[in-house]
Design a protein around this motif. Structure first.
Motif, PDB file in Angstrom:
ATOM      1  N   ARG A  18       0.851  -1.184   0.000  1.00 36.99           N
ATOM      2  CA  ARG A  18       0.000   0.000   0.000  1.00 36.99           C
ATOM      3  C   ARG A  18       0.885   1.232   0.000  1.00 36.99           C
ATOM      4  O   ARG A  18       1.909   1.260   0.704  1.00 36.99           O
ATOM      5  CB  ARG A  18      -0.878  -0.017   1.251  1.00 36.99           C
ATOM      6  CG  ARG A  18      -1.693   1.223   1.493  1.00 36.99           C
ATOM      7  CD  ARG A  18      -2.313   1.181   2.880  1.00 36.99           C
ATOM      8  NE  ARG A  18      -2.868   2.455   3.278  1.00 36.99           N
ATOM      9  CZ  ARG A  18      -4.129   2.829   3.101  1.00 36.99           C
ATOM     10  NH1 ARG A  18      -4.983   1.997   2.538  1.00 36.99           N
ATOM     11  NH2 ARG A  18      -4.551   4.016   3.483  1.00 36.99           N
ATOM     12  N   VAL A  19       0.489   2.232  -0.785  1.00 38.99           N
ATOM     13  CA  VAL A  19       1.257   3.482  -0.831  1.00 38.99           C
ATOM     14  C   VAL A  19       0.306   4.663  -0.738  1.00 38.99           C
ATOM     15  O   VAL A  19      -0.889   4.549  -1.018  1.00 38.99           O
ATOM     16  CB  VAL A  19       2.101   3.600  -2.122  1.00 38.99           C
ATOM     17  CG1 VAL A  19       3.156   2.494  -2.190  1.00 38.99           C
ATOM     18  CG2 VAL A  19       1.224   3.611  -3.354  1.00 38.99           C
ATOM     19  N   LEU A  46      -9.370   9.921 -12.255  1.00 36.79           N
ATOM     20  CA  LEU A  46      -9.682   9.028 -11.139  1.00 36.79           C
ATOM     21  C   LEU A  46     -10.764   9.618 -10.248  1.00 36.79           C
ATOM     22  O   LEU A  46     -11.828   9.027 -10.049  1.00 36.79           O
ATOM     23  CB  LEU A  46      -8.426   8.750 -10.311  1.00 36.79           C
ATOM     24  CG  LEU A  46      -7.312   7.989 -11.030  1.00 36.79           C
ATOM     25  CD1 LEU A  46      -6.097   7.825 -10.112  1.00 36.79           C
ATOM     26  CD2 LEU A  46      -7.793   6.633 -11.510  1.00 36.79           C
ATOM     27  N   ILE A  47     -10.491  10.807  -9.695  1.00 42.75           N
ATOM     28  CA  ILE A  47     -11.415  11.359  -8.716  1.00 42.75           C
ATOM     29  C   ILE A  47     -11.115  12.836  -8.508  1.00 42.75           C
ATOM     30  O   ILE A  47     -10.008  13.292  -8.754  1.00 42.75           O
ATOM     31  CB  ILE A  47     -11.315  10.568  -7.390  1.00 42.75           C
ATOM     32  CG1 ILE A  47     -12.532  10.810  -6.497  1.00 42.75           C
ATOM     33  CG2 ILE A  47      -9.998  10.859  -6.674  1.00 42.75           C
ATOM     34  CD1 ILE A  47     -12.678   9.786  -5.376  1.00 42.75           C
ATOM     35  N   LEU A  61     -10.442   2.409  -9.120  1.00 45.25           N
ATOM     36  CA  LEU A  61     -10.603   1.067  -8.592  1.00 45.25           C
ATOM     37  C   LEU A  61     -10.996   1.123  -7.119  1.00 45.25           C
ATOM     38  O   LEU A  61     -10.671   2.072  -6.407  1.00 45.25           O
ATOM     39  CB  LEU A  61      -9.289   0.287  -8.743  1.00 45.25           C
ATOM     40  CG  LEU A  61      -8.784   0.100 -10.181  1.00 45.25           C
ATOM     41  CD1 LEU A  61      -7.392  -0.529 -10.166  1.00 45.25           C
ATOM     42  CD2 LEU A  61      -9.745  -0.764 -10.975  1.00 45.25           C
ATOM     43  N   GLU A  62     -11.659   0.070  -6.658  1.00 49.18           N
ATOM     44  CA  GLU A  62     -12.055   0.008  -5.244  1.00 49.18           C
ATOM     45  C   GLU A  62     -10.839  -0.071  -4.333  1.00 49.18           C
ATOM     46  O   GLU A  62     -10.915   0.319  -3.164  1.00 49.18           O
ATOM     47  CB  GLU A  62     -12.966  -1.194  -5.016  1.00 49.18           C
ATOM     48  CG  GLU A  62     -14.362  -0.981  -5.564  1.00 49.18           C
ATOM     49  CD  GLU A  62     -15.338  -2.038  -5.099  1.00 49.18           C
ATOM     50  OE1 GLU A  62     -16.452  -2.089  -5.641  1.00 49.18           O
ATOM     51  OE2 GLU A  62     -14.985  -2.822  -4.197  1.00 49.18           O
ATOM     52  N   ARG A  63      -9.720  -0.551  -4.862  1.00 47.62           N
ATOM     53  CA  ARG A  63      -8.470  -0.626  -4.080  1.00 47.62           C
ATOM     54  C   ARG A  63      -7.849   0.758  -3.871  1.00 47.62           C
ATOM     55  O   ARG A  63      -6.906   0.909  -3.097  1.00 47.62           O
ATOM     56  CB  ARG A  63      -7.444  -1.517  -4.790  1.00 47.62           C
ATOM     57  CG  ARG A  63      -7.890  -2.933  -5.026  1.00 47.62           C
ATOM     58  CD  ARG A  63      -6.791  -3.750  -5.664  1.00 47.62           C
ATOM     59  NE  ARG A  63      -6.586  -3.437  -7.075  1.00 47.62           N
ATOM     60  CZ  ARG A  63      -5.539  -2.820  -7.558  1.00 47.62           C
ATOM     61  NH1 ARG A  63      -4.569  -2.390  -6.752  1.00 47.62           N
ATOM     62  NH2 ARG A  63      -5.402  -2.623  -8.870  1.00 47.62           N
ATOM     63  N   PHE A  64      -8.354   1.742  -4.590  1.00 42.02           N
ATOM     64  CA  PHE A  64      -7.818   3.102  -4.501  1.00 42.02           C
ATOM     65  C   PHE A  64      -8.810   3.965  -3.736  1.00 42.02           C
ATOM     66  O   PHE A  64     -10.033   3.822  -3.889  1.00 42.02           O
ATOM     67  CB  PHE A  64      -7.610   3.705  -5.883  1.00 42.02           C
ATOM     68  CG  PHE A  64      -6.578   3.016  -6.749  1.00 42.02           C
ATOM     69  CD1 PHE A  64      -5.879   1.897  -6.324  1.00 42.02           C
ATOM     70  CD2 PHE A  64      -6.300   3.508  -8.024  1.00 42.02           C
ATOM     71  CE1 PHE A  64      -4.930   1.279  -7.120  1.00 42.02           C
ATOM     72  CE2 PHE A  64      -5.353   2.902  -8.834  1.00 42.02           C
ATOM     73  CZ  PHE A  64      -4.675   1.789  -8.390  1.00 42.02           C
ATOM     74  N   LEU A  76      -3.817  10.292  -2.175  1.00 41.04           N
ATOM     75  CA  LEU A  76      -4.365   9.180  -2.941  1.00 41.04           C
ATOM     76  C   LEU A  76      -3.732   7.917  -2.381  1.00 41.04           C
ATOM     77  O   LEU A  76      -2.511   7.785  -2.361  1.00 41.04           O
ATOM     78  CB  LEU A  76      -4.030   9.333  -4.426  1.00 41.04           C
ATOM     79  CG  LEU A  76      -4.513   8.225  -5.361  1.00 41.04           C
ATOM     80  CD1 LEU A  76      -6.039   8.196  -5.436  1.00 41.04           C
ATOM     81  CD2 LEU A  76      -3.930   8.400  -6.764  1.00 41.04           C
ATOM     82  N   ASN A  77      -4.561   7.019  -1.883  1.00 36.91           N
ATOM     83  CA  ASN A  77      -4.105   5.775  -1.295  1.00 36.91           C
ATOM     84  C   ASN A  77      -4.342   4.626  -2.270  1.00 36.91           C
ATOM     85  O   ASN A  77      -5.465   4.439  -2.762  1.00 36.91           O
ATOM     86  CB  ASN A  77      -4.853   5.496   0.013  1.00 36.91           C
ATOM     87  CG  ASN A  77      -4.654   6.607   1.021  1.00 36.91           C
ATOM     88  OD1 ASN A  77      -3.545   6.846   1.475  1.00 36.91           O
ATOM     89  ND2 ASN A  77      -5.734   7.306   1.350  1.00 36.91           N
ATOM     90  N   LEU A  78      -3.296   3.883  -2.535  1.00 39.16           N
ATOM     91  CA  LEU A  78      -3.376   2.744  -3.453  1.00 39.16           C
ATOM     92  C   LEU A  78      -3.003   1.499  -2.656  1.00 39.16           C
ATOM     93  O   LEU A  78      -1.920   1.440  -2.067  1.00 39.16           O
ATOM     94  CB  LEU A  78      -2.400   2.928  -4.614  1.00 39.16           C
ATOM     95  CG  LEU A  78      -2.372   4.308  -5.293  1.00 39.16           C
ATOM     96  CD1 LEU A  78      -1.296   4.341  -6.385  1.00 39.16           C
ATOM     97  CD2 LEU A  78      -3.717   4.641  -5.886  1.00 39.16           C
ATOM     98  N   SER A  79      -3.889   0.525  -2.608  1.00 35.13           N
ATOM     99  CA  SER A  79      -3.618  -0.661  -1.798  1.00 35.13           C
ATOM    100  C   SER A  79      -3.658  -1.925  -2.646  1.00 35.13           C
ATOM    101  O   SER A  79      -4.104  -1.901  -3.799  1.00 35.13           O
ATOM    102  CB  SER A  79      -4.639  -0.754  -0.651  1.00 35.13           C
ATOM    103  OG  SER A  79      -5.945  -0.883  -1.174  1.00 35.13           O
ATOM    104  N   SER A  80      -3.178  -3.000  -2.053  1.00 35.91           N
ATOM    105  CA  SER A  80      -3.117  -4.304  -2.742  1.00 35.91           C
ATOM    106  C   SER A  80      -2.571  -4.128  -4.149  1.00 35.91           C
ATOM    107  O   SER A  80      -3.162  -4.571  -5.135  1.00 35.91           O
ATOM    108  CB  SER A  80      -4.500  -4.957  -2.785  1.00 35.91           C
ATOM    109  OG  SER A  80      -5.031  -5.121  -1.496  1.00 35.91           O
TER     110      SER A  80
END
Lengths: 114, 114
Positions: A18-19, A46-47, A61-64, A76-80
């Motif tokens: 995750r970053v 994205l948003i 994406l739901e991971r973001f 902006l959080n990016l996971s998995s």
């Protein structure tokens, strides 16, 4: 210099991690936009946040996830993370709630997922 | 941040000649259009914009033409210079139920030959 600051400039991480990417908008701008630029997709919206509230959503994406804080900076959080998330992530800002004026872009964060 | 590998149409132009970059947009309800220039390693930089109540707008060495009938946008660069070498993106303010989004086209790479 656009006045939009993004950190870090480069990020190298591994799959599954995750970053968090950070953006400080131009002074006085209330809107923050996040875009992803990958080699085969061009600039993808994205948003957007306006004054702390989510304003518009693209194909994020739901991971973001993202948020805008009271001081108007955004993260902006990016996971998995997956290999395909490797891209250049841009933040842009503007004064108004709708993108019918020019956006000012930062220099981007280059994310490499290995 | 260089778009190496991005399969962009490329316009090769001789220094001093005029350049014309074309863009088709899809949403007849879009009311704001903008051109950005992206140099290697940098974020998109504003060039010129136009609203849907106009069909032409001029800047310094650049002109944007809007044809709403055929949903076509063009950017003309007069007396192209080596510093004009970059990727050029058009974008439209696309209105939708999930909010208004500044949506980018795929980009055109301009190479200026000395």
């Amino acid at each position: 210099d656009s006045g939009v600051t993004q950190t870090p400039k480069h990020l190298i991480t591994a799959t599954g991690q995750r970053v968090t990417l950070r953006c400080s908008p131009r002074s006085g701008d209330l809107s923050v936009y996040w875009y992803q630029q990958s080699l085969d997709q061009g600039l993808q919206f994205l948003i957007q946040y306006y004054n702390g509230e989510e304003r518009a959503k693209g194909n994020i994406l739901e991971r973001f996830s993202a948020q805008q804080f009271p001081d108007l900076h955004s993260e902006l959080n990016l996971s998995s993370l997956e290999l395909g998330d490797s891209a250049l992530y841009f933040c842009a800002s503007s004064a108004l709630p709708d993108p019918n004026e020019k956006l000012f872009f930062g220099s981007g964060t280059q994310l490499s997922v290995l | 941040g260089e778009s190496v590998g991005l399969h962009l149409p490329t316009l090769s132009v001789q220094e001093g000649d005029n350049s014309i970059i074309n863009c088709a947009y899809s949403n007849s309800a879009s009311d704001y259009f903008i051109w950005y220039k992206q140099e290697s390693g940098k974020g998109p930089q504003f060039i010129i914009d136009i609203r849907s109540n106009m069909d032409k707008r001029q800047g310094q060495r650049v002109t944007v033409l809007l044809n709403k009938t055929v949903k076509h946008l063009s950017l003309q660069i007069a007396a192209t210079q080596p510093g004009d070498s970059a990727v050029y993106f058009c974008a439209e303010n696309r209105r939708g139920a999930a909010g208004n989004k500044l949506t980018f086209g795929g980009g055109t790479r301009v190479l200026v030959k000395p």
